[in-house]
Write a protein that holds these residues in place. Structure first.
Motif, PDB file in Angstrom:
ATOM      1  N   GLU A 100       0.674   6.701  -6.893  1.00 30.46           N
ATOM      2  CA  GLU A 100      -0.735   7.599  -6.783  1.00 30.46           C
ATOM      3  C   GLU A 100      -0.177   8.912  -6.651  1.00 30.46           C
ATOM      4  O   GLU A 100      -0.841   9.740  -7.460  1.00 30.46           O
ATOM      5  CB  GLU A 100      -1.689   7.246  -5.829  1.00 30.46           C
ATOM      6  N   ARG A 101       0.735   9.257  -5.967  1.00 27.13           N
ATOM      7  CA  ARG A 101       1.116  10.858  -5.734  1.00 27.13           C
ATOM      8  C   ARG A 101       1.996  11.264  -7.197  1.00 27.13           C
ATOM      9  O   ARG A 101       1.715  12.199  -7.382  1.00 27.13           O
ATOM     10  CB  ARG A 101       2.343  10.744  -4.604  1.00 27.13           C
TER      11      ARG A 101
ATOM     12  N   THR B 208       0.948  -1.220   0.002  1.00 27.89           N
ATOM     13  CA  THR B 208      -0.162  -0.095  -0.010  1.00 27.89           C
ATOM     14  C   THR B 208       0.791   1.273   0.138  1.00 27.89           C
ATOM     15  O   THR B 208       0.687   2.303  -0.596  1.00 27.89           O
ATOM     16  CB  THR B 208      -0.931  -0.055   0.938  1.00 27.89           C
ATOM     17  N   LYS B 209       1.977   1.383   0.737  1.00 27.79           N
ATOM     18  CA  LYS B 209       2.742   2.390   0.843  1.00 27.79           C
ATOM     19  C   LYS B 209       3.435   2.611  -0.712  1.00 27.79           C
ATOM     20  O   LYS B 209       3.689   3.767  -1.249  1.00 27.79           O
ATOM     21  CB  LYS B 209       4.009   2.133   1.593  1.00 27.79           C
TER      22      LYS B 209
ATOM     23  N   LYS C  42       0.714   4.247  -2.769  1.00 30.39           N
ATOM     24  CA  LYS C  42       0.633   5.708  -2.497  1.00 30.39           C
ATOM     25  C   LYS C  42       1.687   6.489  -3.183  1.00 30.39           C
ATOM     26  O   LYS C  42       1.125   7.645  -3.662  1.00 30.39           O
ATOM     27  CB  LYS C  42       0.776   5.881  -0.903  1.00 30.39           C
TER      28      LYS C  42
ATOM     29  N   ARG D 231      -6.623   4.721  -7.853  1.00 32.07           N
ATOM     30  CA  ARG D 231      -7.311   3.888  -7.012  1.00 32.07           C
ATOM     31  C   ARG D 231      -8.676   4.418  -6.858  1.00 32.07           C
ATOM     32  O   ARG D 231      -9.058   5.477  -6.459  1.00 32.07           O
ATOM     33  CB  ARG D 231      -6.690   3.799  -5.645  1.00 32.07           C
TER      34      ARG D 231
END
Length: 115
Positions: free
Chosen positions: A54-55, A47-48, A51, A61
């Motif tokens: 995604e950033r 998940t990290k 992220k 997501r």
């Protein structure tokens, strides 16, 4: 394109796990659980990585009931490829000039060896 966005893209791509995640998403939208399956790490660790991607704008997501789909957004990759294309042209041109120079030297050496 802003330079800091390009830096964020390259930073996200610097990690082999994140590149592997992007490669899996190139085959289509999938869940976080399915993305995490081949990796020898915890779901929070995956998940990290998500992220970071995604950033950087490389993935989106969503949430559909219990399913949390992830999808590739290739636009930042195109921007990075466009930026690198400029330097590719530079290096190809430099290598072409080097090839021409070496051919010239070989031709000159061949002529100098003739009686």
């Amino acid at each position: 394109m802003r330079q800091d966005h390009l830096s964020t893209t390259f930073a996200a791509l610097a990690d082999p796990t994140r590149r592997a995640i992007l490669a899996r998403l190139a085959d289509g939208e999938t869940s976080v659980t399915a993305l995490a399956a081949p990796f020898q790490m915890s779901l929070p660790a995956v998940t990290k990585h998500l992220k970071v991607l995604e950033r950087a704008g490389l993935i989106t997501r969503g949430r559909q009931a219990q399913w949390r789909p992830c999808k590739l957004d290739a636009q930042p990759l195109r921007e990075a490829a466009d930026w690198m294309a400029h330097y590719r042209q530079f290096w190809e041109g430099s290598l072409d000039r080097l090839d021409d120079y070496l051919t010239h030297l070989q031709t000159k050496e061949h002529h100098d060896d003739q009686p």
